[in-house]
Design a protein around this motif. Structure first.
Motif, PDB file in Angstrom:
ATOM      1  N   ILE A 148     -57.099   2.038 -15.276  1.00  0.00           N
ATOM      2  CA  ILE A 148     -58.255   1.774 -16.299  1.00  0.00           C
ATOM      3  C   ILE A 148     -59.256   0.970 -15.394  1.00  0.00           C
ATOM      4  O   ILE A 148     -58.987   0.241 -14.787  1.00  0.00           O
TER       5      ILE A 148
ATOM      6  N   GLY B 150     -61.814  -0.720 -15.867  1.00  0.00           N
ATOM      7  CA  GLY B 150     -62.076  -2.437 -15.927  1.00  0.00           C
ATOM      8  C   GLY B 150     -60.898  -2.965 -15.401  1.00  0.00           C
ATOM      9  O   GLY B 150     -61.327  -4.210 -14.828  1.00  0.00           O
TER      10      GLY B 150
ATOM     11  N   ILE C  38     -63.979  -8.795 -18.925  1.00  0.00           N
ATOM     12  CA  ILE C  38     -63.293  -7.598 -18.790  1.00  0.00           C
ATOM     13  C   ILE C  38     -61.869  -7.532 -18.641  1.00  0.00           C
ATOM     14  O   ILE C  38     -61.131  -6.603 -20.081  1.00  0.00           O
ATOM     15  N   TRP C  39     -61.097  -8.481 -18.316  1.00  0.00           N
ATOM     16  CA  TRP C  39     -59.597  -8.193 -18.324  1.00  0.00           C
ATOM     17  C   TRP C  39     -59.004  -8.525 -19.595  1.00  0.00           C
ATOM     18  O   TRP C  39     -58.332  -7.535 -20.033  1.00  0.00           O
TER      19      TRP C  39
ATOM     20  N   TYR D  84     -60.393  -8.006 -22.534  1.00  0.00           N
ATOM     21  CA  TYR D  84     -60.910  -6.863 -23.319  1.00  0.00           C
ATOM     22  C   TYR D  84     -60.441  -5.626 -23.131  1.00  0.00           C
ATOM     23  O   TYR D  84     -59.724  -5.010 -24.297  1.00  0.00           O
ATOM     24  N   TYR D  85     -60.148  -5.118 -21.863  1.00  0.00           N
ATOM     25  CA  TYR D  85     -59.141  -3.949 -21.736  1.00  0.00           C
ATOM     26  C   TYR D  85     -57.712  -4.210 -21.873  1.00  0.00           C
ATOM     27  O   TYR D  85     -57.056  -3.247 -22.100  1.00  0.00           O
ATOM     28  N   SER D  86     -57.267  -5.370 -21.611  1.00  0.00           N
ATOM     29  CA  SER D  86     -55.647  -5.748 -21.810  1.00  0.00           C
ATOM     30  C   SER D  86     -55.315  -5.816 -23.365  1.00  0.00           C
ATOM     31  O   SER D  86     -54.197  -5.412 -23.808  1.00  0.00           O
TER      32      SER D  86
ATOM     33  N   LYS E  92     -57.344  -4.797 -26.046  1.00  0.00           N
ATOM     34  CA  LYS E  92     -58.147  -3.848 -26.962  1.00  0.00           C
ATOM     35  C   LYS E  92     -57.110  -2.787 -27.544  1.00  0.00           C
ATOM     36  O   LYS E  92     -56.621  -2.195 -27.123  1.00  0.00           O
TER      37      LYS E  92
END
Length: 291
Positions: A179, A181, A236-237, A239-241, A243
């Motif tokens: 990913i 991000g 970012i971490w 959010y992508y982890s 989401k």
């Protein structure tokens, strides 16, 4: 009558006495755990390594200071001992939390559990001893002869250690490798860790005099960059982890969701550390230099 060639005063100084407590407490901790044979698995191995490593290095430091052999070593002794005491405090603190949370369950009524509890208590006291040494050896305001004993220097050790904890938590999480991000977050962790570790090594190795530019101002610039990079990762971490990824009902020990949460908190810890580092470094360069 003092023994010729021996610096016996190093044994009775406040720092020397504190180190004897560190040796006794760390030795007691790993001896109790070894006697109970209750350290299987990666977490137990890490705790045993922390206690044994800190015990061995502290003994080595006492011997080198007693025999006055440390000036012959190609390193800055004050920077090395300051960095080690900070690292040891962090390692023992981590072990004091990890060991009981993993290996002590429910009511503690057996003899094995009693030894585990006693080891935990010794580990906590050992952390206090190393924290006292950090306080005793920390540079006073205006004293910058030993960089790693200043607040920015100690924070460098903290930042590198937290980065190592982050790496240990994301090691089994393969989602971080595909990913974009999360790839950026991993890049931030790696870049900041490498540069911070390089600063520590260069300082201990007495290589600062060979650097052809004002290192203090470069460190301020690096801290600004690190703060900005960690600010992006702090957003970012998580959010992508998380989401579309809620916590599983059966999320127990070793759960990847918990690991991602741990990385998130450690990211915030390091962000705060870099901000404080930036404030102190800027004060040392721009405020102290003008007074």
């Amino acid at each position: 009558m003092p023994i010729t060639g021996m610096n016996t005063r190093s044994l009775i100084s406040p720092v020397g006495i504190t180190r004897f407590f560190e040796i006794f407490l760390s030795c007691t901790a790993f001896s109790l755990v070894a006697n109970a044979n209750a350290f299987s698995g990666s977490y137990g191995t890490w705790c045993m390594f922390s206690w044994c490593f800190c015990f061995a290095v502290t003994v080595l430091i006492i011997v080198l200071e007693l025999t006055e052999l440390f000036p012959k070593l190609p390193l800055s002794w004050d920077d090395f001992t300051s960095a080690f005491s900070m690292l040891a405090a962090l390692m023992i603190f981590t072990s004091s939390i990890v060991y009981p949370s993993i290996y002590i369950d429910g009511t503690c009524s057996t003899s094995v559990c009693a030894r585990q509890a006693a080891a935990t208590a010794m580990s906590c006291l050992c952390f206090v001893a190393y924290a006292i040494e950090v306080g005793l050896t920390r540079a006073r305001p205006g004293d910058v002869s030993s960089f790693l004993s200043t607040v920015p220097g100690l924070l460098k050790v903290f930042e590198a250690y937290v980065a190592c904890l982050i790496f240990s938590l994301v090691d089994d999480d393969h989602s971080a490798y595909h990913i974009p991000g999360l790839q950026w977050s991993m890049a931030v962790y790696c870049i900041c860790f490498i540069l911070t570790l390089l600063i520590i090594v260069v300082t201990i190795g007495q290589c600062l005099t060979y650097i052809p530019f004002p290192l203090e101002k470069v460190l301020v610039g690096y801290n600004v960059l690190a703060v900005l990079m960690y600010l992006t990762t702090a957003v970012i971490w998580p959010y992508y982890s998380f989401k579309g990824n809620t916590r599983p009902n059966n999320c127990g020990r070793g759960c990847k969701w918990n690991s991602k949460l741990g990385v998130t908190f450690l990211t915030y810890f390091n962000l705060i550390a870099y901000i404080v580092d930036l404030v102190y470094s800027s004060k040392m360069v721009f405020v102290t230099a003008t007074t």
